[in-house]
Design a protein around this motif. Sequence first.
Motif, PDB file in Angstrom:
ATOM      1  N   ALA A   1     -46.173  30.662 -52.471  1.00 13.02           N
ATOM      2  CA  ALA A   1     -46.166  31.692 -51.218  1.00 13.02           C
ATOM      3  C   ALA A   1     -44.782  32.621 -50.960  1.00 13.02           C
ATOM      4  O   ALA A   1     -44.901  33.432 -50.283  1.00 13.02           O
ATOM      5  CB  ALA A   1     -46.518  30.683 -50.087  1.00 13.02           C
ATOM      6  N   ARG A   2     -44.076  32.487 -52.086  1.00 14.38           N
ATOM      7  CA  ARG A   2     -42.917  33.164 -51.787  1.00 14.38           C
ATOM      8  C   ARG A   2     -42.829  34.184 -52.914  1.00 14.38           C
ATOM      9  O   ARG A   2     -41.640  34.782 -53.262  1.00 14.38           O
ATOM     10  CB  ARG A   2     -41.606  32.301 -51.935  1.00 14.38           C
ATOM     11  CG  ARG A   2     -41.046  31.639 -50.786  1.00 14.38           C
ATOM     12  CD  ARG A   2     -41.767  30.035 -50.790  1.00 14.38           C
ATOM     13  NE  ARG A   2     -41.436  29.582 -49.447  1.00 14.38           N
ATOM     14  CZ  ARG A   2     -42.214  28.492 -48.999  1.00 14.38           C
ATOM     15  NH1 ARG A   2     -42.882  27.861 -49.764  1.00 14.38           N
ATOM     16  NH2 ARG A   2     -42.310  28.266 -47.549  1.00 14.38           N
ATOM     17  N   GLY A   3     -44.033  34.535 -53.438  1.00 16.70           N
ATOM     18  CA  GLY A   3     -44.191  35.595 -54.650  1.00 16.70           C
ATOM     19  C   GLY A   3     -44.020  35.303 -55.917  1.00 16.70           C
ATOM     20  O   GLY A   3     -44.069  36.085 -56.732  1.00 16.70           O
ATOM     21  N   TYR A   4     -43.751  34.204 -56.334  1.00 20.43           N
ATOM     22  CA  TYR A   4     -43.655  33.462 -57.728  1.00 20.43           C
ATOM     23  C   TYR A   4     -44.924  33.073 -58.167  1.00 20.43           C
ATOM     24  O   TYR A   4     -45.496  32.265 -57.473  1.00 20.43           O
ATOM     25  CB  TYR A   4     -42.657  32.260 -57.703  1.00 20.43           C
ATOM     26  CG  TYR A   4     -41.311  32.984 -57.368  1.00 20.43           C
ATOM     27  CD1 TYR A   4     -40.387  33.004 -58.482  1.00 20.43           C
ATOM     28  CD2 TYR A   4     -40.715  33.214 -56.346  1.00 20.43           C
ATOM     29  CE1 TYR A   4     -39.001  33.216 -58.220  1.00 20.43           C
ATOM     30  CE2 TYR A   4     -39.453  33.298 -55.621  1.00 20.43           C
ATOM     31  CZ  TYR A   4     -38.609  33.593 -56.733  1.00 20.43           C
ATOM     32  OH  TYR A   4     -37.405  33.848 -56.465  1.00 20.43           O
ATOM     33  N   LEU A   5     -45.756  33.649 -59.281  1.00 19.73           N
ATOM     34  CA  LEU A   5     -47.257  33.471 -59.699  1.00 19.73           C
ATOM     35  C   LEU A   5     -46.831  32.524 -60.881  1.00 19.73           C
ATOM     36  O   LEU A   5     -45.728  32.650 -61.701  1.00 19.73           O
ATOM     37  CB  LEU A   5     -47.632  34.822 -59.899  1.00 19.73           C
ATOM     38  CG  LEU A   5     -48.013  35.727 -58.682  1.00 19.73           C
ATOM     39  CD1 LEU A   5     -48.674  36.773 -58.781  1.00 19.73           C
ATOM     40  CD2 LEU A   5     -48.681  34.780 -57.603  1.00 19.73           C
ATOM     41  N   PRO A   6     -47.979  31.870 -61.311  1.00 14.07           N
ATOM     42  CA  PRO A   6     -47.987  30.860 -62.485  1.00 14.07           C
ATOM     43  C   PRO A   6     -47.800  31.811 -63.637  1.00 14.07           C
ATOM     44  O   PRO A   6     -48.487  32.960 -63.718  1.00 14.07           O
ATOM     45  CB  PRO A   6     -49.370  30.326 -62.368  1.00 14.07           C
ATOM     46  CG  PRO A   6     -50.295  31.147 -61.484  1.00 14.07           C
ATOM     47  CD  PRO A   6     -49.286  31.857 -60.559  1.00 14.07           C
ATOM     48  N   ARG A   7     -47.166  31.321 -64.774  1.00 13.75           N
ATOM     49  CA  ARG A   7     -46.963  31.842 -66.096  1.00 13.75           C
ATOM     50  C   ARG A   7     -47.095  30.596 -66.844  1.00 13.75           C
ATOM     51  O   ARG A   7     -46.546  29.686 -66.935  1.00 13.75           O
ATOM     52  CB  ARG A   7     -45.519  32.524 -66.128  1.00 13.75           C
ATOM     53  CG  ARG A   7     -45.394  33.802 -65.361  1.00 13.75           C
ATOM     54  CD  ARG A   7     -46.536  34.937 -66.133  1.00 13.75           C
ATOM     55  NE  ARG A   7     -46.197  36.038 -65.088  1.00 13.75           N
ATOM     56  CZ  ARG A   7     -46.785  36.634 -63.912  1.00 13.75           C
ATOM     57  NH1 ARG A   7     -47.718  35.838 -63.374  1.00 13.75           N
ATOM     58  NH2 ARG A   7     -46.349  37.601 -63.440  1.00 13.75           N
TER      59      ARG A   7
END
Length: 412
Positions: free
Chosen positions: A357-363
């Motif tokens: 939700a804070r702009g960090y996406l799964p890698r």
Amino acid sequence: MASSEITLEAVPSIGEVSPQDWDACANPGGCGGNGKATSPGLPGDSLGISKPAYNPFVSHAFFSAVETSGSATSRTGWAPRHLVAKIGDRVAGVAPCYLKSHSQGEYVFDRGWADAYERAGGRYYPKLQVSVPFTPATGPRLLIRDGVDRDKIAEALAGGLVALCGVSKASSVHVTFARETEAKLLAGHGFLQRTDQQFHWHNQGFATFDDFLATLNSRHRKSIKRERRDALAAGITIHWLTGDDITEDAWDAFFAFYMETGSRKWGRPYLTREFFSLIGETMSRDVLLVMARRNDRWIAGAINFIGSDTLFGRNWGAVEHHPFLHFEVCYYQAIDFAIRHGLGNVEAGAQGEHKIARGYLPRTTHSAHFIADPGLRRAIADYLKRERAYVTEAGRELAELGPFRKDADEAP
């Protein structure tokens, strides 16, 4: 252990390899912002000249700090066994390796494997761990200097790790948070492949934090603005400390945060107070402390390490607890710093779906595991096959939950 003209040796301390030789392998072409082959500084600012793919965690200074400080030693269950490849008298490659008596401080969890093996009458410990202690950040694990046959040295190090497993009477070798290419190379030497997820932020060429916010849907954009406002509502100010701005008083305050929060999470924090003084002496330009202050005293902080294109978030702690302060100090300030200094990515550490939700996406992260016992190997291989499928599907589903605008016409 030998391969053609390449010789391999396991050394019991980072001090057995000179900083110049180690760093020539760990960060080829990089030079230290402190004049000690440790840091490239920030891109385009007075701290230094950016070098490609510089990773502070594999520098000699970082390993020296964790070992010299007593954080990663035989006494704490991290006995150094760094594998060094030489051509003649010249160090051509290294693999940072530890002989471990437990599975703490690794962030790729194998305790279930250990329990199952020991219930069946096996002995899982000691094991070999090729990693950066206490650091869930992807980076090179087969460190090779320029000017040599890289493929040949990589193959020698991979084979050497298998041989070292036998010599050490270890049950296994675990190469964690490796680059995907390294994991695939190790597969050719019998290492099983494992994947997991972290959450990273990517800079899309933003000039300001508001530019980043403009890419989010309205609900998440408003939520972040509210969280940032509420985090500072009690008269809290935020300060960025790096280089000479990081004093011993600042380290004292941060260590108090680290101990308070770490004791609640893990029981016994891994890093000693001396570790922070040592990195302050040898790699302060690689460090960003984001510190929160209220009523003329430090109340919370997060430590980050600065790579050539990535800000690596590590430890956080606080002695006062305020709504959303953790998100502000660890996530939003890291994004703001990365934007201002032209860094392409922020890696915010292990776990945490709340980061989406804070702009960090799964890698996807990668590790490789050599299991000496054939029966245990078969069981783990079957488990990892199913786990990889789960990680892939979970990553796809989590990415769909991202806060970014789906409709390009949505007003920012």
